[in-house]
Design a protein around this motif. Structure first.
Motif, mmCIF file in Angstrom:
data_model
loop_
_atom_site.group_PDB
_atom_site.id
_atom_site.type_symbol
_atom_site.label_atom_id
_atom_site.label_comp_id
_atom_site.label_asym_id
_atom_site.label_seq_id
_atom_site.Cartn_x
_atom_site.Cartn_y
_atom_site.Cartn_z
ATOM 1 N N GLY A 33 1.230 59.372 54.993
ATOM 2 C CA GLY A 33 0.848 58.696 56.220
ATOM 3 C C GLY A 33 0.162 57.361 56.013
ATOM 4 O O GLY A 33 -0.404 56.795 56.953
ATOM 5 N N ARG A 34 0.220 56.818 54.795
ATOM 6 C CA ARG A 34 -0.362 55.500 54.553
ATOM 7 C C ARG A 34 0.629 54.421 54.934
ATOM 8 O O ARG A 34 1.836 54.577 54.734
ATOM 9 C CB ARG A 34 -0.768 55.362 53.083
ATOM 10 N N LEU A 35 0.127 53.316 55.477
ATOM 11 C CA LEU A 35 0.959 52.185 55.860
ATOM 12 C C LEU A 35 0.854 51.132 54.771
ATOM 13 O O LEU A 35 -0.241 50.687 54.426
ATOM 14 C CB LEU A 35 0.496 51.610 57.203
ATOM 15 N N TRP A 36 2.015 50.723 54.241
ATOM 16 C CA TRP A 36 2.065 49.800 53.113
ATOM 17 C C TRP A 36 2.740 48.494 53.513
ATOM 18 O O TRP A 36 3.748 48.497 54.220
ATOM 19 C CB TRP A 36 2.829 50.419 51.949
ATOM 20 N N LEU A 37 2.204 47.400 52.992
ATOM 21 C CA LEU A 37 2.789 46.073 53.162
ATOM 22 C C LEU A 37 3.306 45.600 51.814
ATOM 23 O O LEU A 37 2.569 45.583 50.823
ATOM 24 C CB LEU A 37 1.734 45.097 53.684
ATOM 25 N N TYR A 38 4.595 45.228 51.770
ATOM 26 C CA TYR A 38 5.205 44.653 50.579
ATOM 27 C C TYR A 38 5.483 43.175 50.869
ATOM 28 O O TYR A 38 6.414 42.852 51.615
ATOM 29 C CB TYR A 38 6.523 45.351 50.244
ATOM 30 N N PRO A 39 4.702 42.252 50.303
ATOM 31 C CA PRO A 39 4.919 40.830 50.598
ATOM 32 C C PRO A 39 6.300 40.366 50.157
ATOM 33 O O PRO A 39 6.785 40.720 49.081
ATOM 34 C CB PRO A 39 3.815 40.134 49.786
ATOM 35 N N GLY A 40 6.945 39.568 51.004
ATOM 36 C CA GLY A 40 8.279 39.070 50.701
ATOM 37 C C GLY A 40 8.272 37.987 49.651
ATOM 38 O O GLY A 40 7.278 37.284 49.453
ATOM 39 N N SER A 41 9.408 37.843 48.965
ATOM 40 C CA SER A 41 9.560 36.818 47.924
ATOM 41 C C SER A 41 10.321 35.603 48.418
ATOM 42 O O SER A 41 10.370 34.586 47.743
ATOM 43 C CB SER A 41 10.312 37.407 46.730
ATOM 44 N N GLY A 42 10.955 35.714 49.590
ATOM 45 C CA GLY A 42 11.788 34.630 50.090
ATOM 46 C C GLY A 42 13.253 34.851 49.844
ATOM 47 O O GLY A 42 14.112 34.322 50.547
ATOM 48 N N SER A 43 13.603 35.645 48.819
ATOM 49 C CA SER A 43 15.007 35.894 48.511
ATOM 50 C C SER A 43 15.551 37.094 49.262
ATOM 51 O O SER A 43 16.765 37.238 49.392
ATOM 52 C CB SER A 43 15.168 36.160 47.003
ATOM 53 N N GLY A 44 14.659 37.973 49.741
ATOM 54 C CA GLY A 44 15.099 39.219 50.358
ATOM 55 C C GLY A 44 15.541 40.249 49.352
ATOM 56 O O GLY A 44 15.965 41.338 49.709
ATOM 57 N N ARG A 45 15.443 39.935 48.053
ATOM 58 C CA ARG A 45 15.892 40.844 47.007
ATOM 59 C C ARG A 45 14.745 41.399 46.172
ATOM 60 O O ARG A 45 14.968 42.085 45.182
ATOM 61 C CB ARG A 45 16.894 40.133 46.092
ATOM 62 N N ALA A 46 13.537 41.074 46.540
ATOM 63 C CA ALA A 46 12.376 41.600 45.829
ATOM 64 C C ALA A 46 11.147 41.446 46.702
ATOM 65 O O ALA A 46 11.091 40.572 47.564
ATOM 66 C CB ALA A 46 12.180 40.873 44.498
ATOM 67 N N TRP A 47 10.181 42.323 46.469
ATOM 68 C CA TRP A 47 8.897 42.243 47.155
ATOM 69 C C TRP A 47 7.784 42.286 46.129
ATOM 70 O O TRP A 47 7.941 42.827 45.034
ATOM 71 C CB TRP A 47 8.743 43.407 48.143
ATOM 72 N N GLY A 48 6.640 41.721 46.499
ATOM 73 C CA GLY A 48 5.485 41.752 45.629
ATOM 74 C C GLY A 48 4.810 43.107 45.638
ATOM 75 O O GLY A 48 5.195 44.009 46.386
ATOM 76 N N PRO A 49 3.777 43.273 44.786
ATOM 77 C CA PRO A 49 3.048 44.549 44.743
ATOM 78 C C PRO A 49 2.511 44.927 46.115
ATOM 79 O O PRO A 49 1.978 44.097 46.837
ATOM 80 C CB PRO A 49 1.901 44.256 43.761
ATOM 81 N N ARG A 50 2.657 46.180 46.463
ATOM 82 C CA ARG A 50 2.332 46.597 47.814
ATOM 83 C C ARG A 50 0.822 46.668 48.051
ATOM 84 O O ARG A 50 0.034 46.853 47.108
ATOM 85 C CB ARG A 50 2.979 47.935 48.126
ATOM 86 N N ILE A 51 0.437 46.536 49.295
ATOM 87 C CA ILE A 51 -0.959 46.543 49.720
ATOM 88 C C ILE A 51 -1.093 47.557 50.854
ATOM 89 O O ILE A 51 -0.333 47.516 51.818
ATOM 90 C CB ILE A 51 -1.384 45.153 50.227
#
Length: 507
Positions: free
Chosen positions: A277-295
């Motif tokens: 039930g935790r809500l996670w944010l994965y920052p975008g890289s701009g390419s749509g093919r990768a995300w940064g470490p989740r928060i």
């Protein structure tokens, strides 16, 4: 033939009550016997993990959000370790050579990625460690070279010492997955609780990870009578790609993934919940093919379903909308100017228990984000129009019937024109169907097969994503293993999403 025992143990009084057992059986303690106690700030990347009240091991930081340790440290009652949330609560302490002090970091382990065939596992931390430099993977060990080992395991005189201990060892035989070591001086031995700690190379001020403490005869460790010495390290020098893919290609095993701009950098990010039930944010890289470490940006989201994103309250920031399963209420979670999370929730509707497959997009040509969904009892497709006032939607109007045919609605520009289309899975055939938007905006054109095959019943959580700066959308979905799939830009001629990019620990 006897084999070396893995170097773990139970904590506290349990240690003294139970005989020595292997790592998978689970006892933990704290340091390298016959070694030097670390009394300063050296080696802050070495830490200790506590798995519930049953086991502790040593760890090494390999990324701001990830540690490596022995896989068996996360085994609960001998059950195999699987990717995802740990089987029990686990806490890591880093940057604290003296455990009685309050320096450094104490963080929860929120997910585990076990190695398929070595006693190794990655553990994801609940927050980034920004003031400790992670170790990098070095070259292969060479017979005869000297490495350093460290850990919080038992010593020759203490069951559960408070300090990290370290010593130098000489590399012996090297195989494809492991290598042996012996102490460079008499009395050096790896003990229970050192499992998962690093064997590393020190050269010209740099530290390189070479191995992970795995098994030892435990000669000289308190309470042991073994006369043989030496230990075995699991090789880590060839695991760079595994570490990078496991750390970098999250997300995995998520619920309700949605895409929006949440960090105020102009790049689309991913928001999703996990099984806890935790809500996670994965920052975008701009390419749509990768995300940064989740928060982690929220908790208690296990009771929400049908998460969708849109600019609902007219302030120019992406908002999150969801149905609360227990009450049937529709809630708005406003985006914030600062980004990174949401403001206090606002109730914007009730009676949504019998509504499924919410999707947000611009349907009726007035420039505001609208909401569509299927009414389960009648299988009607309903439209709730956005409006200039913002903050909630107008009363629903019917824009289609017979929608028991389909599931997993998502809105986006999929066929190359300027109108938002409706993409859905046909239940009876597993086909991906496209209902094109049009200038009238009062309903959609008749559905057409996208030609993307008949296996879409095996996909869930369809989500539109705009990877670049153009007007077209690609598609995200989740497969039966929990991996997230990116079906890239087929919209220019027609959607042709057959060979997706796969995100997850096994990518």
């Amino acid at each position: 033939m006897l084999v070396r025992r893995r170097v773990s143990a139970l904590v506290g009084a349990v240690v003294m009550a139970v005989g020595a057992v292997g790592l998978s059986g689970g006892r933990s303690a704290s340091a390298v016997a016959g070694a030097e106690a670390v009394t300063d700030s050296r080696y802050p990347f070495v830490g200790k993990v506590l798995f519930g009240d049953a086991r502790s091991c040593s760890v090494v930081l390999v990324d701001a959000r990830w540690i490596v340790t022995a896989k068996a440290c996360f085994s609960d009652g001998g059950v195999g370790v699987v990717a995802g949330v740990p089987a029990g609560p686990a806490t890591v302490v880093l940057g604290r050579a003296n455990l009685t002090q309050a320096t450094g970091h104490r963080l929860a382990v929120v997910s585990v990625v076990p190695h398929p065939d070595r006693n190794l596992a990655l553990g994801e931390l609940s927050g980034p460690v920004k003031d400790i430099t992670p170790v990098t993977v070095g070259a292969a060990p060479v017979a005869g070279e000297v490495l350093r080992v460290a850990g919080f395991g038992r010593t020759a005189t203490e069951w559960v010492p408070d300090r990290m201990h370290t010593a130098t060892v000489t590399v012996g035989a090297v195989t494809g997955t492991s290598f042996t070591v012996t102490g460079t001086s008499s009395g050096v031995s790896l003990c229970k609780g050192d499992a998962g700690g690093p064997a590393f190379r020190e050269a010209q001020g740099r530290v390189e990870l070479v191995g992970i403490n795995d098994a030892s005869w435990q000669k000289g460790c308190l309470g042991e009578t073994e006369s043989r010495d030496g230990a075995v390290e699991a090789r880590a020098d060839d695991l760079g790609d595994w570490i990078r893919s496991s750390v970098g290609l999250q997300p995995h095993s998520l619920r309700e993934p949605v895409v929006g701009e949440f960090t105020r950098d102009g790049v689309k990010d991913l928001i999703a919940t996990d099984a806890a039930g935790r809500l996670w944010l994965y920052p975008g890289s701009g390419s749509g093919r990768a995300w940064g470490p989740r928060i982690q940006v929220g908790s208690g989201w296990g009771g929400y379903r049908d998460l969708v994103v849109g600019r609902i309250d007219r302030d120019g920031f992406d908002d999150l909308v969801a149905v609360e399963s227990a009450t049937g209420k529709l809630w708005l979670f406003p985006g914030r100017a600062a980004g990174g999370g949401f403001g206090a929730r606002v109730e914007i509707g009730s009676g949504w228990t019998g509504v499924r497959d919410l999707a947000v997009g611009r349907v009726n040509r007035d420039g505001y984000d609208d909401l569509i969904a299927v009414e389960s009892s009648t299988q009607r497709l309903l439209l709730w129009s956005g409006n200039a006032a913002g903050g909630r939607f107008d009363a629903s109007v019917q824009i289609g019937t017979g929608w028991g045919c389909c599931q997993q609605l998502t809105l986006g520009r999929f066929n190359g024109d300027e109108y938002d289309d409706l993409l859905t899975v046909q239940t009876s055939t597993g086909r991906l169907m496209l209902y094109a938007g049009n200038a009238a905006g009062t309903t959609f054109d008749a559905g057409v097969d996208t030609g993307a095959g008949t296996t879409w019943a095996n996909h869930s959580e369809l989500t539109a994503i705009r990877p670049g700066g153009d007007d077209g959308h690609s598609l995200l979905s989740k497969d039966a293993t929990g991996a997230l799939l990116l079906h890239a830009e087929g919209y220019r001629s027609r959607p042709d999403w057959i060979d997706p990019v796969r995100f997850g620990p096994r990518d």
